[in-house]
Design a protein around this motif. Structure first.
Motif, PDB file in Angstrom:
ATOM      1  N   ALA A 498       0.836  -1.204   0.000  1.00 57.21           N
ATOM      2  CA  ALA A 498       0.000   0.000   0.000  1.00 57.21           C
ATOM      3  C   ALA A 498       0.872   1.257   0.000  1.00 57.21           C
ATOM      4  N   LEU A 499       1.940   1.256   0.794  1.00 55.25           N
ATOM      5  CA  LEU A 499       2.856   2.399   0.811  1.00 55.25           C
ATOM      6  C   LEU A 499       3.507   2.589  -0.562  1.00 55.25           C
ATOM      7  N   LEU A 500       3.899   1.475  -1.176  1.00 50.59           N
ATOM      8  CA  LEU A 500       4.576   1.539  -2.465  1.00 50.59           C
ATOM      9  C   LEU A 500       3.677   2.164  -3.521  1.00 50.59           C
ATOM     10  N   ILE A 501       2.436   1.740  -3.576  1.00 49.42           N
ATOM     11  CA  ILE A 501       1.519   2.209  -4.619  1.00 49.42           C
ATOM     12  C   ILE A 501       1.024   3.626  -4.332  1.00 49.42           C
ATOM     13  N   GLU A 502       0.611   3.879  -3.104  1.00 48.02           N
ATOM     14  CA  GLU A 502      -0.084   5.125  -2.800  1.00 48.02           C
ATOM     15  C   GLU A 502       0.853   6.283  -2.463  1.00 48.02           C
ATOM     16  N   LYS A 503       2.070   5.996  -1.986  1.00 49.80           N
ATOM     17  CA  LYS A 503       2.940   7.084  -1.546  1.00 49.80           C
ATOM     18  C   LYS A 503       4.312   7.101  -2.230  1.00 49.80           C
ATOM     19  N   LEU A 504       4.890   5.933  -2.434  1.00 48.81           N
ATOM     20  CA  LEU A 504       6.254   5.888  -2.955  1.00 48.81           C
ATOM     21  C   LEU A 504       6.322   5.941  -4.475  1.00 48.81           C
ATOM     22  N   SER A 505       5.289   5.432  -5.160  1.00 48.87           N
ATOM     23  CA  SER A 505       5.352   5.284  -6.619  1.00 48.87           C
ATOM     24  C   SER A 505       5.653   6.584  -7.370  1.00 48.87           C
ATOM     25  N   PRO A 506       5.135   7.764  -6.962  1.00 49.97           N
ATOM     26  CA  PRO A 506       5.474   8.975  -7.729  1.00 49.97           C
ATOM     27  C   PRO A 506       6.945   9.365  -7.639  1.00 49.97           C
ATOM     28  N   HIS A 507       7.679   8.738  -6.720  1.00 47.24           N
ATOM     29  CA  HIS A 507       9.063   9.139  -6.488  1.00 47.24           C
ATOM     30  C   HIS A 507      10.058   8.061  -6.907  1.00 47.24           C
ATOM     31  N   LEU A 508       9.585   7.059  -7.652  1.00 49.36           N
ATOM     32  CA  LEU A 508      10.434   5.965  -8.108  1.00 49.36           C
ATOM     33  C   LEU A 508      10.459   5.915  -9.626  1.00 49.36           C
ATOM     34  N   SER A 509      11.591   5.496 -10.172  1.00 47.45           N
ATOM     35  CA  SER A 509      11.645   5.233 -11.608  1.00 47.45           C
ATOM     36  C   SER A 509      10.839   3.979 -11.908  1.00 47.45           C
ATOM     37  N   SER A 510      10.468   3.786 -13.161  1.00 47.61           N
ATOM     38  CA  SER A 510       9.652   2.642 -13.544  1.00 47.61           C
ATOM     39  C   SER A 510      10.351   1.323 -13.240  1.00 47.61           C
ATOM     40  N   GLU A 511      11.649   1.253 -13.521  1.00 49.47           N
ATOM     41  CA  GLU A 511      12.404   0.023 -13.256  1.00 49.47           C
ATOM     42  C   GLU A 511      12.405  -0.297 -11.759  1.00 49.47           C
ATOM     43  N   ALA A 512      12.678   0.709 -10.929  1.00 44.65           N
ATOM     44  CA  ALA A 512      12.727   0.485  -9.488  1.00 44.65           C
ATOM     45  C   ALA A 512      11.358   0.108  -8.950  1.00 44.65           C
ATOM     46  N   PHE A 513      10.303   0.760  -9.454  1.00 46.28           N
ATOM     47  CA  PHE A 513       8.951   0.429  -8.993  1.00 46.28           C
ATOM     48  C   PHE A 513       8.602  -1.014  -9.329  1.00 46.28           C
ATOM     49  N   GLN A 514       8.910  -1.442 -10.560  1.00 49.60           N
ATOM     50  CA  GLN A 514       8.643  -2.835 -10.937  1.00 49.60           C
ATOM     51  C   GLN A 514       9.378  -3.797 -10.015  1.00 49.60           C
ATOM     52  N   PHE A 515      10.641  -3.485  -9.735  1.00 49.94           N
ATOM     53  CA  PHE A 515      11.456  -4.362  -8.892  1.00 49.94           C
ATOM     54  C   PHE A 515      10.816  -4.535  -7.512  1.00 49.94           C
ATOM     55  N   TRP A 516      10.423  -3.422  -6.901  1.00 47.12           N
ATOM     56  CA  TRP A 516       9.890  -3.513  -5.535  1.00 47.12           C
ATOM     57  C   TRP A 516       8.456  -4.029  -5.504  1.00 47.12           C
ATOM     58  N   LEU A 517       7.677  -3.828  -6.564  1.00 49.67           N
ATOM     59  CA  LEU A 517       6.345  -4.413  -6.613  1.00 49.67           C
ATOM     60  C   LEU A 517       6.434  -5.934  -6.683  1.00 49.67           C
ATOM     61  N   HIS A 518       7.460  -6.431  -7.385  1.00 55.19           N
ATOM     62  CA  HIS A 518       7.641  -7.877  -7.508  1.00 55.19           C
ATOM     63  C   HIS A 518       8.279  -8.478  -6.253  1.00 55.19           C
TER      64      HIS A 518
END
Length: 849
Positions: A498-518
């Motif tokens: 929930a933190l990743l999607i709602e708060k952190l995602s605007p501040h991450l690159s696409s590659e980093a977001f994919q990595f941490w979502l997985h």
């Protein structure tokens, strides 16, 4: 197991009859539930909803008007299941909430940043993430199915959302100016005295700030005009969110640098054939062209590839989430040049003229990211996804290169094994400094950011190490102290996704977001062992914890880490734990094992050779034939590029590692109090930090500083070799370089060390400094520094019974200060190898203070 064979008739015909009766009963039940009259405001739930879904999707005959139109087909498909659409799609259409959460986070960030000056307009379904009646000025839900539109109208009436308007219309024909008076006034230009209706809605005063398509694009036959119309609907600061099914072969997207990463994007042949054929029955098209055109037409902000296990763990339905913006929103050449200048420390002179080429006589040095952006612009392609991020911390890199893929999407270090307090004391960085440092887990990078230098360049070849640094930077940017502590102090967080999607995602690159979502939900899960048991270094921590549990020492480990005095700490150490860690059997079996040193602790054979050379020198005994063979094998290891061979990793360690380990741990326990001042060993023993023993960046005071706006404005994260980054730096701009122990990784032969040291000289200003640590007391490459314009001074040495710093893992610490340039800098590898041979015959020019 229950055996029913005795209850069934033996006659095959009778068995078939019974089977048909059972199937008929199931079908009759399904039809009964599906065709049962319902009150207008009621809806079917539970088993009835799914039976009605099965009937509408797989059993119901086509009841259209025979026109063959898409609206007729949709209405025939959805009319019988409109009332149970939401109840049955929660599990089938996975990821819708995630997509809405991502676009909501982007909208909130843009609103907070002042990019949206008025209440937004949303075209398409989010009250969980944003207050629909309060946040949006208007919401337009566009659908071609009258039954679904009717259900939507009833719902919004019941909720009292007067700002939501349901439009039953072909998405290709929807025009915002027909419904928004502001857009109409803004988009009605006058030419030669006559009003002309402009269908291009893209304007600050009239466009929509959000357009979403939820499992809709795959159901639209003519998808090209629909995707084109999205661009006309969006405002200049608007974003688009899409979620849908897909199948695709990696051959289709290989070589593209603008799609925001390809983690799990490839679908197997059987999956592609099966799902494409299955969905075509209901006029749902999964061909790759829809997603490809979407990515071509817009800039990618975030991209996700996922699988839905709705049909069971063995059957995985691929779907994707995509968040994008206008591909021209960040393509100003001036903007590109300004960002590029920050990556290369180049002065901003003039924009590159795409028609005539560079105009200045002195050609500027550009980053690889800038060069890729120019190539894309010249080919009318979107920029790489990193250019469309809200922050430009992460420099674009090609994630498909073997030098990156060989890390298998995993980091080695979950924490940094360098004493940042000692670094700051030795270097004393100021606001005028330009720092370049190896990133590792990012702890030392954050320590530099706390000192507020003009620029901090973090460099690491492993993309996953930089993903970890990005996560930490995003956490300080978006989260409160308690959340940051849970993530990186305790190493666990129950609400990570929930933190990743709602708060952190605007501040991450696409590659980093994919990595941490997985990976993040399992890494940070409360049921997992936590962040610091992940990665290569996590194997060492897990093994130590397992060993202490087996030997019944877990309580002693906790007492050691909680001891309030050195005397109490020493007593526990000598009574219990020392006997295990200083066991020769343990050292030979684990710490002296070359494979273990490399895989878990990141100690390459070349560094191990330094330890063994010092051991032989101190013992005043010549190297044996075995030691010579090991040294030759270590020289074959090319630092940062290839993995050590099995022969090198299988070579016996001798007594050198045992002596080195003995000199490391004993002084730490005797001179530093773990519970309050040595978080490095608290982490190694417990697997997490404590409120009284943690890195500098995890203090409340550090959070207050790093969470301020623009705290990371000077940070640039490079995913490349150190030599590649140095080669693209403007000469004489860096003032501080921290290479950790990386120089130990270079073999004597090959000239790699010569080239890197010359590159350091070129990039540093006069009096600029290189801080390095070594497993050797007097590493061989100091002579190369001395002949390459540096004066080397030893600022720390590990003496018997004493600590060089709180970690005490390295034998010596050095600062090499640039005093002059290097003659014949471009002589090439051959001259570098010759010079190296000459250097080894001379005494190095260095001071030992």
């Amino acid at each position: 197991m229950l055996d029913l064979s005795g209850f069934l008739p033996h006659d095959p015909f009778q068995r078939l009859t019974i089977a048909l009766c059972i199937v008929g009963l199931l079908l009759a039940t399904t039809f009964a539930f599906a065709l049962k009259p319902k009150d207008k405001e009621s809806s079917v739930g539970g088993l009835g909803a799914y039976l009605k879904f099965i009937y509408g999707c797989f059993l119901k005959p086509h009841t259209g008007d025979g026109s063959g139109s898409q609206q007729d087909a949709l209405e025939s498909f959805y009319k019988a299941q409109a009332s149970v659409y939401d109840a049955t799609r929660v599990n089938l259409l996975r990821g819708r909430e995630d997509m809405l959460g991502l676009v909501a986070a982007q909208l909130k960030h843009r609103a907070d940043a002042g990019l949206i000056s008025q209440r937004p307009v949303w075209v398409d379904q989010m009250n969980v993430f944003l207050s629909v009646p309060n946040f949006f000025r208007a919401v337009y839900v566009v659908d071609l199915s009258p039954s679904l539109c009717e259900m939507a109208r009833k719902r919004f009436t019941r909720l009292g959302w007067t700002n939501v308007k349901v439009i039953c219309q072909d998405a290709r024909a929807f025009r915002l100016h027909e419904h928004e008076s502001q857009a109409d006034r803004h988009k009605t230009p006058v030419s030669q005295g006559q009003a002309i209706q402009d269908l291009d809605e893209n304007a600050d005063a009239g466009g929509a700030e959000l357009v979403t398509l939820s499992y809709a694009l795959s159901m639209i036959p003519e998808f090209y005009p629909v995707i084109d119309s999205i661009d006309s609907l969006l405002s200049s600061s608007g974003i688009c969110g899409v979620i849908d099914f897909y199948v695709q072969n990696q051959v289709d997207f290989r070589g593209r640098n603008y799609m925001g990463g390809a983690i799990d994007r490839h679908c197997m042949w059987l999956s592609r054939v099966f799902w494409r054929t299955w969905f075509e029955i209901d006029r749902v098209n999964l061909e790759a062209a829809r997603r490809d055109y979407l990515e071509y037409r817009f800039g990618t902000v975030l991209s996700v590839n996922a699988r839905n296990n709705f049909f069971g763990t063995g059957i995985k339905l691929p779907y994707y989430i995509w968040v994008g913006c206008s591909k021209d929103s960040q393509t100003s050449i001036q903007r590109l040049a300004e960002i590029d200048a920050a990556a290369t420390e180049s002065p901003y002179l003039s924009a590159l003229d795409l028609q005539t080429g560079a105009t200045q006589t002195d050609v500027e040095i550009h980053s690889k990211a800038y060069e890729s952006a120019i190539v894309n612009l010249q080919s009318s392609l979107p920029l790489p996804a990193t250019w469309y991020q809200n922050h430009h911390w992460r420099i674009h890199y090609d994630s498909s290169l073997p030098k990156h893929t060989r890390f298998n999407n995993s980091y080695i270090y979950a924490f940094t094994w360098e004493d940042d307090v000692a670094d700051m004391r030795l270097l004393k960085p100021t606001s005028n400094d330009v720092v370049l440092a190896i990133g590792s887990a990012g702890d030392n990078i954050l320590a530099f950011c706390l000192e507020n230098p003009r620029r901090v360049h973090a460099v690491d070849l492993n993309p996953s190490q930089n993903h970890l640094l990005e996560l930490k930077v995003a956490a300080f940017t978006a989260l409160g102290y308690q959340d940051v502590w849970q993530l990186f102090g305790a190493g666990k967080h129950a609400a990570f996704k929930a933190l990743l999607i709602e708060k952190l995602s605007p501040h991450l690159s696409s590659e980093a977001f994919q990595f941490w979502l997985h990976n993040g939900p399992s890494v940070f899960s409360p049921s997992s062992r936590g962040l610091y048991h992940s990665g290569g270094s996590g194997y060492a921590i897990s093994a130590a914890g397992w060993l202490f549990r087996v030997l019944g020492m877990s309580d002693d480990v906790k007492k050691l880490c909680a001891a309030q005095t050195l005397n109490e700490q020493r007593e526990i150490w000598h009574r219990s734990i020392k006997t295990v860690l200083h066991s020769k059997i343990l050292t030979y079996a684990i710490l002296g094992n070359a494979k273990w040193l490399w895989k878990a602790l990141g100690v390459p054979p070349a560094q191990r050779a330094l330890i063994e050379a010092d051991f032989r020198k101190q013992a005043n005994s010549p190297g044996s034939q075995t030691a010579t063979a090991r040294h030759t094998a270590a020289d074959e290891y090319m630092a940062f590029h290839t993995l050590p061979s099995d022969d090198v990793l299988n070579s016996p360690p001798g007594n050198a590692i045992y002596a080195y380990v003995l000199a490391t741990f004993e002084p730490v326990v005797n001179t530093t109090l773990l519970s309050t001042s040595n978080h490095y060993y608290v982490l190694a023993l417990l697997g997490h930090y404590t409120p009284h023993s943690h890195p500098t960046y995890l203090s409340p005071r550090a959070h207050a500083k790093l969470s301020k706006p623009h705290a990371f404005a000077g940070l640039r994260i490079h995913t490349d070799e150190l030599s590649e980054v140095l080669a693209r730096m403007r000469p004489a701009t860096l003032t501080i370089v921290v290479v950790m122990d990386s120089m130990d990784w270079f073999p004597r032969a090959g000239g790699q060390a010569v080239r890197q040291i010359r590159a350091l000289n070129r990039a540093l200003r006069v009096r600029g400094r290189v801080l390095l640590r070594s497993a050797g007391l007097e590493p061989w490459y100091l002579g190369v520094f001395a002949r390459s314009g540096f004066v080397c001074r030893r600022v720390g040495v590990r003496t018997p019974g004493g600590c060089v710093d709180r970690v005490n893992m390295y034998a010596s610490t050095w600062i090499c200060t640039k005093e002059g340039g290097v003659e014949g800098e471009d002589d090439g590898v051959r001259s570098g190898e010759v010079e190296l041979a000459e250097l080894e015959l001379e005494e190095p020019a260095m001071r030992m203070d």
